[in-house]
Design an enzyme around this catalytic site. Structure first.
Site, mmCIF file in Angstrom:
data_model
loop_
_atom_site.group_PDB
_atom_site.id
_atom_site.type_symbol
_atom_site.label_atom_id
_atom_site.label_comp_id
_atom_site.label_asym_id
_atom_site.label_seq_id
_atom_site.Cartn_x
_atom_site.Cartn_y
_atom_site.Cartn_z
ATOM 1 N N HIS A 94 -10.264 -0.524 -1.977
ATOM 2 C CA HIS A 94 -10.401 -1.727 -2.818
ATOM 3 C C HIS A 94 -9.646 -2.975 -2.353
ATOM 4 C CE1 HIS A 94 -6.932 0.248 -5.004
ATOM 5 N NE2 HIS A 94 -6.473 -0.971 -4.883
ATOM 6 N N ASP B 190 -1.796 1.204 -2.109
ATOM 7 C CA ASP B 190 -2.969 0.611 -1.471
ATOM 8 C C ASP B 190 -3.107 1.207 -0.077
ATOM 9 O OD1 ASP B 190 -3.931 -1.024 -3.539
ATOM 10 O OD2 ASP B 190 -2.283 -2.409 -3.216
ATOM 11 N N HIS C 121 1.134 3.387 -7.291
ATOM 12 C CA HIS C 121 -0.136 2.877 -6.774
ATOM 13 C C HIS C 121 0.034 2.517 -5.304
ATOM 14 C CE1 HIS C 121 -4.053 1.112 -6.656
ATOM 15 N NE2 HIS C 121 -3.547 -0.010 -6.175
ATOM 16 N N ASP D 208 -6.935 -0.338 -10.064
ATOM 17 C CA ASP D 208 -6.749 -1.657 -9.436
ATOM 18 C C ASP D 208 -7.986 -2.172 -8.725
ATOM 19 O OD1 ASP D 208 -5.351 -3.895 -8.533
ATOM 20 O OD2 ASP D 208 -4.804 -2.923 -6.667
HETATM 21 ZN ZN LIG Z 1 -4.511 -1.677 -5.246
#
Ligand SMILES: [Zn+2]
Length: 1055
Positions: free
Chosen positions: A580, A260, A258, A370
């Site tokens: 996000h 970001d 994951h 997420d």
């Molecule tokens: Zn995230």
């Protein structure tokens, strides 16, 4: 006789623990034997780079000798190292590793290519040298690019603390050594057996079998005699080969990292994070033939394509082989609540187009592990984007209620549903440990209905991804009696198996997937939210105007060139910042510096594109006299008061002064009432005001603002003491003592940990109304077109609110233009409207529709939703009456027991210590109504508040029509939301409409521009199979369409 000891479970477990411990007894345990024959590097030199430079720039740097023990920094700096390595002859046949720990993220470069990421804080500190060097090689030259940050940034005092900007990192290891693979295998054997013995329940005998096997294995190993290792390993193998029965739960394990797109580090660092993570992934794919890796976010692929073409080619190759798997179909993993409907569609449009162009692959699953809640309009948007499956896990973070399913049908507000799965391990960074596998099966809520679940392994949030260790662990868990079967699979395998075998027995969840946490993210970083909304509307306007200019130009053989590349660039910038952690306000300050730069870019460029399109449609004739023109970028005729501008420096000034002045406002601006047709323009012709508005002062104090629709009484603090509709006596505001409309309230706002993210339920107990006027309400404007008051209120010694409260002739609402000077610490500002409306539920505007939530605290599911998201409006209605709150940039609401609240500003200090400090401006409005919010025009009024009529000076050619409507719809139940050029043809337009009341209806769309053909298409602009006929009737320039509740219809028109 064999001597049998009595075994104590606890000491046996701890014995094993210490036998493989990286901390204790390392001088006499197995872990201490993992590396041997340590040798220094032949040479190590260093170059402090001036920033994030390329490899070819870096190798030209001046490299100077350095050594282990030196420190490098500060935070976010980049240092390059050159390593010369000689492998001694006696190690030629051994597996030799480079051991490097700079206690930061780093990237190994070999022959100009990034080959593997390293990360000290995640124990990724070895680089297999023998493999990289090839057979018979003894010398090797490598570069290492050191980024002065950890995988999760450089938070001061805590992970989410604002970055420590002056941190230095010590190079603690730089050497080569022989890696003992046999010892490594045994460490993993012991660890797996230990974890089974420890975590399996007492009633399961298998745990004890693991305990005894592990003990026997340790007894077999003689650390001074490596020939004992093989025998010990066989003991473990025999255990792991004892298989499950057929009914055992199957875990579909998928590699993941994951990433970001920005969070505790800036965008520019994510570009390098992708290279570090994905180069590791590619190395593991070469080593493990059954390892698959899922990877979302087209933007990140694009970054790698631009910056690391060699790595990108390797990725493409593994995509082709079906092992590096693009998932999600969106440009970034966006916030699931705040983007507009059209922005959601564009996430998929540009994401899916990217995956199609680059990999000839369309994603079939939406991937959003997420995000802080999921709009109930997402299922339909997925469906129109070629997606029927959905994966997330974030709802496991809910504080109060446990979501009742892991595999289920998720149904949106229009009735569309998608097959959804939440990996039951409640994490997207599993590591292949027994405890996680057991947790997965224990948590799984759909036992009996389905026997499979997803398991995402690999370090995440800051990337990094799967490690070799994780893959070796999972090999052991493939099918071992007593544990779920752990198999390396793909999302396609998982969802197809469910669709084939389980779908008939799955439950259904209708509506929002509400996260009972992180509800401050609807409000934090108010300026980012404001710019997001503003840019969504500006891009909407430019899409419309440029499309019209383009078609007119094509039809008239004009010279207008549609700005395809530029508009795409701007949309992608907007979508990027809907990531996000960016739009929710949960990133570090550096990210917002970038975001505001991007917004500035969008606004400036949109102004130019708007003006180019307008000139092409209406201008151009320098000979003609300038006239003032009003543009309406919404799909219905509007009659409103417009502000022309301050009467100076404009060529059209004289004309206006003499002919058009109807009211000069308190700032010297000229106001005029105008009518402009739907998606069109009108030459300014101020209308005579038959129903002027007025302001008067009552003898007992309050001011009375009045127009043909509304009367409001406002006290010296700017509070609404009465609000009535013309012809009715009923006060829309509560008459309870102490209740006032437009009452500002301040709350303490100290969460448990996640500062920028969370507002907790207990904040509601700290309500303090603002009741001190710095400057009491006084009259600014007296009509006939606009009446207004200004008031200034004290928030604290550092902060104040200044508000202009106004009512226009013909307007259904009281508008509150607000400026806040805001310098608070963990305070939350809201504005309240206690209504007299009796209702069980409130309604909130969302993407392409609206959604009802409760107005009470009956159940835990109700009271956990004390703060909810909504877009441009919220309404509380009873039969034939109600009140709506409209806004131009806010997203947080809380409505309880008839009191409507709009969330305005927060003041968290982590991860951005300066979040929301400074001056804010925003507008909201209160609108009482008769009938329903649908019939009273609340939806249209909210659009109008967000997208005011636009006044321009143009030089139209002689004979131009005085007013023109390019597109209109005959039914207010249907909104023509988007008019855009199609992505792949200059002669095609795409029109997107939706049903906004929540009912079945017919609507006719009328076009001014003659078109050749119209077909229905999906969100990806692909013609639907029955696109010619289904619910579509064409008569001349009219297109009739049939809609079901909240249905989105996209049309593709050929010109
Ligand atoms: Zn995230």
């Amino acid at each position: 006789m064999e001597y049998v000891t009595v075994k104590n479970k606890r000491t046996t477990l701890e014995r094993a623990d210490k036998f493989i411990s990286p901390i204790y007894f390392k001088d006499v345990n197995l872990r201490g034997r993992l590396y041997r024959d340590h040798h220094a590097l032949k040479s190590l030199t260093h170059f402090a780079a001036p920033g994030r430079i390329t490899y070819s720039q870096a190798i030209k740097g001046k490299f100077l000798k350095t050594e282990v023990g030196q420190s490098f920094g500060p935070t976010w700096a980049t240092h390059w190292f050159h390593l010369e390595i000689d492998v001694p002859d006696k190690l030629q046949k051994e597996e030799v590793h480079l051991l490097w720990n700079s206690n930061t993220e780093a990237l190994v470069w070999q022959d100009g290519n990034p080959v593997q990421g390293l990360s000290g804080d995640y124990e990724r500190i070895s680089f297999p040298l023998s493999k990289a060097m090839g057979k018979d090689q003894t010398k090797c030259s490598l570069y290492i690019e050191m980024a002065c940050n950890g995988v999760l940034g450089v938070g001061k005092d805590s992970m989410i603390g604002a970055p420590d900007m002056n941190k230095f990192f010590t190079l603690s290891q730089a050497e080569i050594a022989v890696f003992d693979r046999e010892a490594y295998d045994l460490i993993l054997d012991v660890e797996t057996l230990h974890d089974m013995a420890k975590h399996m329940t007492e009633e399961n005998e298998r745990g004890y079998q693991a305990l005894y096997t592990m003990n026997q294995l340790i007894n077999t190993i003689d650390l001074n005699d490596r020939s004992t290792y093989a025998k010990a390993h066989q003991i473990a193998e025999r255990f792991f080969q004892q298989r499950n029965g057929q009914s055992q739960h199957v875990i579909y394990a998928m590699g993941h990292a994951h990433m970001d797109t920005a969070w505790l580090w800036p965008y520019a660092e994510t570009v390098r994070k992708c290279a570090r993570s994905w180069s590791c992934t590619i190395r593991l794919m070469e080593q493990f033939p059954d390892f698959n890796f899922t990877c979302s976010q087209a933007q990140q692929y694009e970054w790698v394509k631009q910056n690391y073409p060699g790595l990108y080619t390797q990725i493409k190759d593994f995509v082709k082989r079906g092992r590096f798997i693009p998932v999600g179909g969106t440009w970034v993993e966006m916030d699931g609540n705040l983007p507009s409907g059209e922005a959601f569609v564009r996430q998929f449009l540009y994401g899916q187009r990217y995956f199609m162009q680059e990999f000839n692959k369309k994603c079939t699953e939406f991937w959003l592990p997420d995000t802080f809640g999921y709009s109930p309009q997402l299922p339909q948007i997925m469906r129109i984007s070629g997606i029927s499956r959905f994966l997330t896990q974030k709802l496991s973070w809910s504080l109060v209620n446990k979501f009742p399913h892991h595999t289920f049908w998720w149904e949106g507000i229009d009735g569309s549903s998608v097959l959804s799965h939440f990996p039951p391990g409640d994490s997207y960074h599993m590591t292949g440990k027994v405890e996680e596998v057991l947790r997965t099966i224990k948590n799984f809520k759909d036992k009996g209905r389905s026997g499979r679940s997803v398991y995402l392994f690999g370090y995440g949030d800051g990337g990094n991804g799967p490690s070799e260790e994780m893959l070796h662990r999972m090999k052991r868990l493939k099918d071992v009696d007593g544990l779920p079967k752990v198999q390396q699979k793909t999302p396609q395998d998982f969802f197809s198996d469910i669709e084939r075998e389980d779908t008939g027995s799955l439950c259904r969840w209708r509506g929002e997937l509400y996260l009972e946490l992180h509800n401050g993210t609807y409000t934090t970083h108010a300026k980012v939210k404001k710019m997001n909304r503003f840019c969504e509307f500006r891009l909407h306007d430019v899409d419309f105007l440029s499309s019209v200019a383009n078609i007119l130009s094509v039809q008239n053989k004009g010279s207008y060139k549609f700005p395809t590349e530029e508009l795409l660039r701007l949309w992608k910038l907007l979508l990027l910042n809907q990531f996000h952690d960016v739009l929710p306000g949960t990133s570090i300050e550096m990210v917002y510096e970038d975001a505001h730069q991007h917004y500035k870019d969008i606004v400036t460029s949109c102004q130019q594109l708007y003006s180019d399109a307008l000139t092409s449609i209406l201008g151009g004739s320098a000979k003609s006299d300038p006239v003032t023109m009003v543009m309406n970028c919404m799909g219905w005729q509007r009659q409103e008061v417009v502000t022309i501008d301050t009467p100076s420096g404009n060529p059209a000034k004289k004309q206006r002064k003499s002919e058009e002045v109807v009211q000069q406002d308190s700032k010297g601006n000229i106001l005029a009432m105008v009518t402009v047709p739907s998606y069109g323009y009108a030459i300014m012709k101020p209308l005579k005001c038959d129903n002027p508005c007025s302001i008067e002062t009552k003898s007992d104090g309050p001011y009375v603002l009045r127009n043909e629709f509304v009367t409001a009484e406002i006290d010296h603090l700017g509070r609404i003491t009465a609000l009535t509709l013309k012809g009715g006596e009923r006060n829309a505001m509560s008459s309870e003592p102490g209740c006032y409309g437009n009452q500002f309230v301040l709350y303490d706002d100290i969460p448990l940990y996640w500062d920028a993210w969370d507002v907790m339920d207990y904040h509601q107990e700290t309500r303090k109304p603002l009741a001190i006027a710095v400057s009491p309400a006084k009259v600014l404007d007296r009509g006939p077109l606009r009446v207004s008051l200004v008031v200034q209120l004290k928030v604290s010694d550092q902060s104040y609110v200044e508000q202009v409260i106004s009512l226009d002739a013909g307007s259904p609402y009281i508008r509150c233009q607000t400026k806040v000077e805001w310098h608070e610490n963990r305070k939350f500002l809201k504005v309240e409207f206690p209504t007299s409306v009796h209702s069980m539920s409130a309604t909130y505007d969302i993407q392409f529709g609206h959604y009802q939530r409760t107005n009470h605290n009956n159940t835990s599911w109700d009271w956990a939703q004390f703060e909810v998201f909504g877009h441009k409006w919220a309404a509380l209605s009873e039969h034939n009456y109600g009140v709506a709150i409209l806004n131009d940039s806010k997203y947080g609401y809380s409505t309880r027991d008839g009191v409507m609240r709009l969330s305005l500003l927060r003041s968290p200090k982590a991860p951005d210590v300066n979040a929301d400090m400074g001056t804010h401006t925003f507008t909201y409005a209160v609108m009482p109504f008769q009938g329903t919010f649908q019939s009273a025009g609340v939806i249209q009024a909210a659009y109008e508040l967000n997208n005011p009529l636009d006044v321009h000076s143009v030089n139209p050619p002689k004979g131009s029509p005085e007013a023109m409507s390019f597109f209109s719809v005959d039914n207010p139940q249907v909104i023509l939301e988007t008019i855009k050029k199609s992505e792949d043809s200059d002669n095609d337009l795409v029109l997107r409409l939706y049903e906004c009341f929540g009912g079945h209806t017919m609507a006719t769309l009328t076009l001014k521009l003659p078109f050749k053909k119209v077909q229905r298409c999906n969100g990806l602009e692909e013609i639907l199979e029955d696109g010619m006929t289904s619910d579509l009737e064409v008569k001349g320039s009219n297109i009739s369409l049939r809609f079901s509740p909240f249905q989105i219809i996209s049309l593709r028109l050929k010109f």
